[in-house]
Design an enzyme around this catalytic site. Sequence first.
Site: not given
Ligand code: F6R
Length: 613
Positions: A2, A27, A79, A105-106, A486, A490, A493, A509, A608
Site C-alpha cells: 500500500c 509498488r 494492496w 499501511n500495515g 532455485e 536465479k 534467468e 551419474h 512476471k
Molecule cells: C522465476 C519465476 C517463475 C515463477 C513462475 C510461477 O524467478 O518467477 O519461475 O515462479 O512463473 O509464477 P507464480 O508463482 O506467479 O505462479
Amino acid sequence: MCGIVGYIGKAGAPAVLINGLKRLEYRGYDSAGLAVIDDERVVVAKSPGKVAALSDRARSEWPEERFETCTSGIAHTRWATHGPPTEANAHPHLDGSGDIALVHNGIIENYRALRARLEGKGHHFESDTDTEVLAHLIGECDKGDLFQAVCDALHQVEGTFGIAVLCSREPERVITARRGSPIVIGVGDGESIIASDASAILAHTQRVIYLDDNDIAIVTADSVEVRDLNNIPVTREIAELGFDAEAAEKGGYEHFMLKEIHEQPECLANAIRGRLDFDLGTAVLSGMGTSPRELAELDRVVIVGCGTSLHAGLVGEYAFEDLADIHAEVEQAAEFRYRNPIIGSRDMVISISQSGETADTLAAVREAVQKGAFVMSLCNVVGSTIARETGRGVYLHAGPEISVASTKAFTCQVAVLLMMALKLGRGRRFSREQGMRLAREIETIPELVERVVAQSEKIRKIAADYADAEHAFFIGRGPMYPVALEGALKLKEISYIHAEGYHAAELKHGPIALLEQGTPVIALACDIPGRDKTLGNVEECRARGARIVGIVSEGDFEVAECMDDAIYIPRCHPLVATIPTVVALQLFAYHIANIRGCEIDQPRNLAKSVTVE
Ligand code: F6R
C-alpha cells in the site's frame, strides 16, 4: 504494498494527491482513494483498480471548484490484505461520525478484538478491513482533540502502522504516525507532503523528515511537530533526499530485484507475524479453514506449482514428511493437469503461486477441485484467481514483487509451508515441546535473513570472480536440493549463464562429464544432515578442476577450507536453513548479472505472470 500520500498547503489537494499516488503505482496495488475537507466536511472518493480510475471518478462526481479550493487531504493505494479489492475496502476509511478519515499501511493484529468491542458499543462497519476498525477507534477516543484521540487509539493497537488522519474540525492539520511502516514528511515552501515513500514527495521538495517507530506528527502547511505516543516532543532533523524519482521508487536500490532481496527480513516478518502459537507449539493459519480432525484424517499432501513456486513446494515436501509425518508429493502444475492424477477427498492439494494467475497452476487447481480434493492456495496477490477459486489458503503478505525473478515470494512461500507443516505435525506426531521449539526457530527467520543480506558486498566480491563463467552447477542434498534448483534458476534467468541444479549425488551419474578446469560448482554444504556426503561430492568436483563456492554454516571452518570461496549462513534448523541459503544464492546471481550488465528486472523472454499454458 500500500501507499500513503497526505497534503496540506496552498495548492488544490486532489490533484496533488492523485499525482502523488501515481508516483507510488510502481509498488503494486489494487484500489485507490482520497479524502479532502470541503466546507467543513470530509468528502471521499474511492475506486477499485487504477489511480486513473479514481481520478476519473473524482473528476466526474466532484464539483470543479473542489479541485481548487480544498488544500488538505489524504490518499491511498491499497494492496489487499484483509478483504478483497473492492470500493468498500479501499481507503480512506471514516470513523462512525464521518468527521475523521484515515489511511493506513500495515496490519492491525488485534483488529478482530477491537472490532468486537466497538460493535458492542454500537459501531457499524462497512468494510472487512482492519483500517476501518482503527478509524472507528480514533473516533471513539475523540474528545475534541484529534492528536490526543490518535495517540489514545494507537496505544490500544497491536501490529504495524503508517497512518495519516484528517478531521473536518481541524482542516489546517494532518496527523501522521508510524510503527513498522515507513512515513516520510516533505517540508516544502508553505506546503507539507506526507508519504509512505519519498517518490511521492520529490515533485515538491528535497527536504524531508523521516519518522521513527512510535513517532506521531502534527503536520501543517508551515510546520511539522513530532512527538512520541506519550505526547513528549522529540527532535527529528530535516534531511536532504538527494535522489531522483526513479531511484526513489526503488528505494535507492539499483534494481527492484536487489530491493526485494533486501526487503526479505521485513516481508518474512509480515508472513510469520501472528501465525505462531508458542504456548500450543503450533501455527495459526485460519485461512486454511480446516479442523484438527480433518487434518488428522488426511492421507497425503500434493503440492503443485511452476518455476520458483514449484521449488518452494519441493522444500515443502521435505517439511511435510519430516515434520507432519504425512506422505507428500510435488508435481509440476502443467503435468498434473494432463496426467489424470489419482486424487481423492483425503488428499490436500496445495497450489503455490506468487501471482495467483499462472495458467497451469490454475488448471491444476480446477482439476483437483473436480476430483474432490481438499484444495488450498498459497498466493501472494490477494484476490487473485487462484486464491479466489480455492477459497482456502494462506496469503504470503510479501508485498508486490516487481522484479520478474522471484525472490521474496520464494522465501515467504517456504516460511508459510513450514508453518503449515508445523500445524499438520501437531495434529499428528509432533509433541507440544517439539512444536514450541520449531515455532521458535521459525520466528528467527527474519533475523537469519538479515544476517545474510548484510553480506551483500562480500558476496558481490566473490561473484566478481565467477561473472564470466559460461556454465555453473548448483548441488545440494535433502531440503537443499530444491534450493540448488532455485539457485540455478536465479542465475540462468537473470545472468543468462547456463546453470543446472542437481542433487549432489546425481552429478557423478552423468553431468560431471561437463566439468572443466574452472567450472563453478556452488555447493550447499551447511551443517545439516548430509553435509559430509556433500563434501565428498565437492571433492569429486575439485578433482576435475571445478572451482567451488560453498554455502557453509557460520564457524564451520573445516568445510570452508574445502571451498575456493565460502559464504556463511547462520546455524539453524535444517529446514529453516533453506531460507538464508537461498538468499545467499539470490545475491550471488544478482551480483553476477549486474557485473555482466544484464537487464536484471526484466530479463529477456520472461514475463512476471504467465497466464498462458
Ligand atoms: C522465476 C519465476 C517463475 C515463477 C513462475 C510461477 O524467478 O518467477 O519461475 O515462479 O512463473 O509464477 P507464480 O508463482 O506467479 O505462479
